[in-house]
Design an enzyme around this catalytic site. Structure first.
Site, PDB file in Angstrom:
ATOM      1  N   ARG A 154       1.302  -1.094  -0.344  1.00 20.43           N
ATOM      2  CA  ARG A 154      -0.025  -0.253   0.263  1.00 20.43           C
ATOM      3  C   ARG A 154       0.283   1.138   0.118  1.00 20.43           C
ATOM      4  O   ARG A 154       2.044   1.828   0.000  1.00 20.43           O
ATOM      5  CB  ARG A 154      -0.310   0.388   1.408  1.00 20.43           C
ATOM      6  CG  ARG A 154      -0.724  -0.701   2.405  1.00 20.43           C
ATOM      7  CD  ARG A 154       0.175  -0.253   3.351  1.00 20.43           C
ATOM      8  NE  ARG A 154       0.140   1.205   3.351  1.00 20.43           N
ATOM      9  CZ  ARG A 154       0.757   2.292   3.638  1.00 20.43           C
ATOM     10  NH1 ARG A 154       2.242   1.973   4.008  1.00 20.43           N
ATOM     11  NH2 ARG A 154       0.524   3.688   3.206  1.00 20.43           N
ATOM     12  N   ALA A 195       0.955   4.881  -2.263  1.00 20.33           N
ATOM     13  CA  ALA A 195       0.594   5.651  -3.473  1.00 20.33           C
ATOM     14  C   ALA A 195       2.323   4.772  -4.344  1.00 20.33           C
ATOM     15  O   ALA A 195       1.956   4.101  -5.154  1.00 20.33           O
ATOM     16  CB  ALA A 195       0.503   7.211  -3.982  1.00 20.33           C
ATOM     17  N   GLN A 227      -2.010   2.445   9.594  1.00 21.23           N
ATOM     18  CA  GLN A 227      -1.169   2.373   9.348  1.00 21.23           C
ATOM     19  C   GLN A 227       0.472   3.811   9.719  1.00 21.23           C
ATOM     20  O   GLN A 227       1.292   3.006   9.562  1.00 21.23           O
ATOM     21  CB  GLN A 227      -1.148   2.624   7.881  1.00 21.23           C
ATOM     22  CG  GLN A 227      -2.028   2.444   6.860  1.00 21.23           C
ATOM     23  CD  GLN A 227      -3.220   2.492   7.210  1.00 21.23           C
ATOM     24  OE1 GLN A 227      -3.800   3.447   7.679  1.00 21.23           O
ATOM     25  NE2 GLN A 227      -3.704   2.246   5.780  1.00 21.23           N
ATOM     26  N   ASP A 270      -1.549  10.517  -2.056  1.00 27.76           N
ATOM     27  CA  ASP A 270      -2.570   9.479  -3.219  1.00 27.76           C
ATOM     28  C   ASP A 270      -3.167  10.365  -4.628  1.00 27.76           C
ATOM     29  O   ASP A 270      -2.745   9.426  -6.124  1.00 27.76           O
ATOM     30  CB  ASP A 270      -3.683   7.833  -2.579  1.00 27.76           C
ATOM     31  CG  ASP A 270      -2.990   8.057  -1.950  1.00 27.76           C
ATOM     32  OD1 ASP A 270      -2.974   8.105  -0.377  1.00 27.76           O
ATOM     33  OD2 ASP A 270      -2.830   6.353  -2.191  1.00 27.76           O
ATOM     34  N   LYS A 296      -4.780   9.510   2.876  1.00 26.36           N
ATOM     35  CA  LYS A 296      -5.692   9.346   3.760  1.00 26.36           C
ATOM     36  C   LYS A 296      -6.901   9.811   4.497  1.00 26.36           C
ATOM     37  O   LYS A 296      -6.778  11.229   5.458  1.00 26.36           O
ATOM     38  CB  LYS A 296      -4.789   8.342   4.659  1.00 26.36           C
ATOM     39  CG  LYS A 296      -5.394   7.580   6.344  1.00 26.36           C
ATOM     40  CD  LYS A 296      -6.280   6.375   4.947  1.00 26.36           C
ATOM     41  CE  LYS A 296      -5.378   5.651   3.852  1.00 26.36           C
ATOM     42  NZ  LYS A 296      -6.497   4.835   3.375  1.00 26.36           N
TER      43      LYS A 296
HETATM   44  O1  MRU Z   1      -4.605   3.271   1.980  1.00 28.26           O
HETATM   45  P1  MRU Z   1      -3.193   4.090   1.545  1.00 28.26           P
HETATM   46  O2  MRU Z   1      -2.769   2.692   3.219  1.00 28.26           O
HETATM   47  O3  MRU Z   1      -2.432   2.983   0.626  1.00 28.26           O
HETATM   48  O4  MRU Z   1      -2.815   4.703   1.669  1.00 28.26           O
HETATM   49  C1  MRU Z   1      -1.611   5.854   2.249  1.00 28.26           C
HETATM   50  C2  MRU Z   1      -1.347   6.835   2.094  1.00 28.26           C
HETATM   51  O5  MRU Z   1      -2.066   7.659   2.634  1.00 28.26           O
HETATM   52  C3  MRU Z   1      -0.709   7.029   1.630  1.00 28.26           C
HETATM   53  O6  MRU Z   1      -0.498   8.987   3.029  1.00 28.26           O
HETATM   54  C4  MRU Z   1      -0.275   7.881   0.305  1.00 28.26           C
HETATM   55  O7  MRU Z   1      -0.127   6.667  -0.480  1.00 28.26           O
HETATM   56  C5  MRU Z   1       1.392   8.325   0.844  1.00 28.26           C
HETATM   57  S1  MRU Z   1       2.519   7.258   0.448  1.00 28.26           S
HETATM   58  C6  MRU Z   1       3.920   8.419   0.301  1.00 28.26           C
END
Ligand code: MRU
Length: 364
Positions: free
Chosen positions: A53, A55, A206, A247, A258
């Site tokens: 997970r 981005a 997370q 993302d 998030k």
């Molecule tokens: O649902 P997730 O854990 O994939 O969400 C991740 C996030 O919201 C991160 O902040 C985002 O992907 C940026 S990672 C550099």
């Protein structure tokens, strides 16, 4: 100076077996388990179920998904096969634009070659290049972002710079340095006194599970807080800056991240605290102008809200009355007006169309 921070590769190719492997992030921080991705179905499962997970990592996994699809090609290089597999991978999660960016870049590269054996070699090579580029991007984000931390450190000698972050935008979400964490790691390595407030990030935690684990491994001082604590800390001068990942960000400066990020940005604005968004160029969406209206927001299984995961997994706890409905919006959009600046691999810029395009003139 502190010792160099620990950096993780959450995805790699095992060169002996030529198999794509990932860290199963669902098991962290309690167990470190690797998983093999041998089929497109496994790639899609890994992205959907958040084995991987974040981005940039989703983008790199999607890219390796094309490599996996080509290794399993039983259609003698028929383009319809690979295009269909690409579509399935892109549909695994909707919000992170890196996924379609990575997969489409792979399609362009492999379809320029007609020989199906050579396509596999091209796919292995280009997916690796994408991963290396993300490492380099994160490193540069760190070099640009650390200047913002240094500025604050100069204003409060002897005291820690308190940085609040949400979710996990670290090594695990990207490759090696992370995005939001890259400036923090750079500052820590330079010997700057930093302390990180880590939002737990319900429902999948997370922040508490992954960001705290990463920071702890590198010895970076941090404290996990409930998602609702940030506003209080900001009102009491306990936060100097916010740095989050994203993302998908529009070229006009709107930021999907998030769920809960928007509320942090509102609280930061109300308390005059800078709110920075760290992102590589692979996370810009150059087609969307209005993020609130047009960025697709993932809605996940309500059971992720209803239950709190325990260690081991069989110890999940039901949090609410058995029959109460729950809703699980996974992302929100912070409008550009609440974003102090973007930290990108090319430098820091304000979150508006003119400044973003000045930094990325080829996108005009
Ligand atoms: O649902 P997730 O854990 O994939 O969400 C991740 C996030 O919201 C991160 O902040 C985002 O992907 C940026 S990672 C550099």
């Amino acid at each position: 100076m502190n010792k160099a921070c620990e950096r993780f590769r959450p995805i790699w190719i095992d060169h002996q077996s030529d198999v794509v492997k990932v860290i199963d992030q669902r098991a962290l921080p309690h167990e470190q388990i690797d998983m093999e991705l041998n089929s497109v179905e496994q790639v899609i499962f890994a992205i959907k179920e958040m084995v991987v997970r974040g981005a940039p990592l989703i983008g790199v996994t999607g890219a390796y998904g094309i490599f996996v699809a080509l290794k399993n090609d039983k259609y003698n290089g028929d383009e319809t096969y690979i295009k269909n597999e690409a579509k399935k991978i892109i549909n695994a999660r909707p919000t992170a634009v890196n996924l379609s960016w990575g997969v489409n870049r792979m399609l362009t590269a492999v379809l320029s070659e007609k020989n199906s054996f050579q396509r596999v070699d091209i796919a292995r090579q280009v997916a690796g290049e994408i991963a290396e580029e993300e490492v380099e991007n994160s490193k540069n984000i760190g070099q640009h972002g650390v200047k913002l931390i240094e500025e604050i450190a100069r204003e409060k000698p002897g005291k820690p710079v308190n940085i609040l972050t949400h979710c996990n935008a670290g090594s695990l979400a990207c490759i090696e340095y992370g995005t939001a964490t890259a400036p923090i790691y750079a500052a820590w390595e330079m010997g700057i006194n930093v302390h990180v407030w880590v939002d737990e990030t319900r429902p999948l935690n997370q922040g508490a599970r992954l960001t705290a684990w990463e920071l702890g491994k590198s010895g970076v001082p941090h404290t996990v807080i409930t998602d609702n604590a940030g506003g209080h800390l900001m009102q009491h001068n306990m936060v100097d800056m916010v740095i989050v990942g994203t993302d998908r960000s529009t070229y006009t400066g709107d930021v999907a991240n998030k769920i809960g990020t928007y509320l942090k940005a509102l609280a930061a604005k109300d308390n005059n605290i800078p709110f920075y968004v760290a992102l590589p160029s692979s996370t810009f969406d150059w087609t969307i102008r209005d993020g609130v209206a047009d960025i697709p927001i993932e809605v996940r299984d309500p059971d992720e809200v209803r239950y709190i995961p325990g260690a081991p997994k069989s110890h999940d706890h039901l949090l609410m009355p058995e029959n109460s409905p729950a809703a699980n919006y996974a992302f929100d959009v912070t409008p550009a007006r609440l974003v102090t600046a973007f930290i990108t691999e090319r430098g820091v810029c304000r979150a508006n169309e003119a400044d973003v395009k000045q930094l990325f003139p080829e996108k005009k």
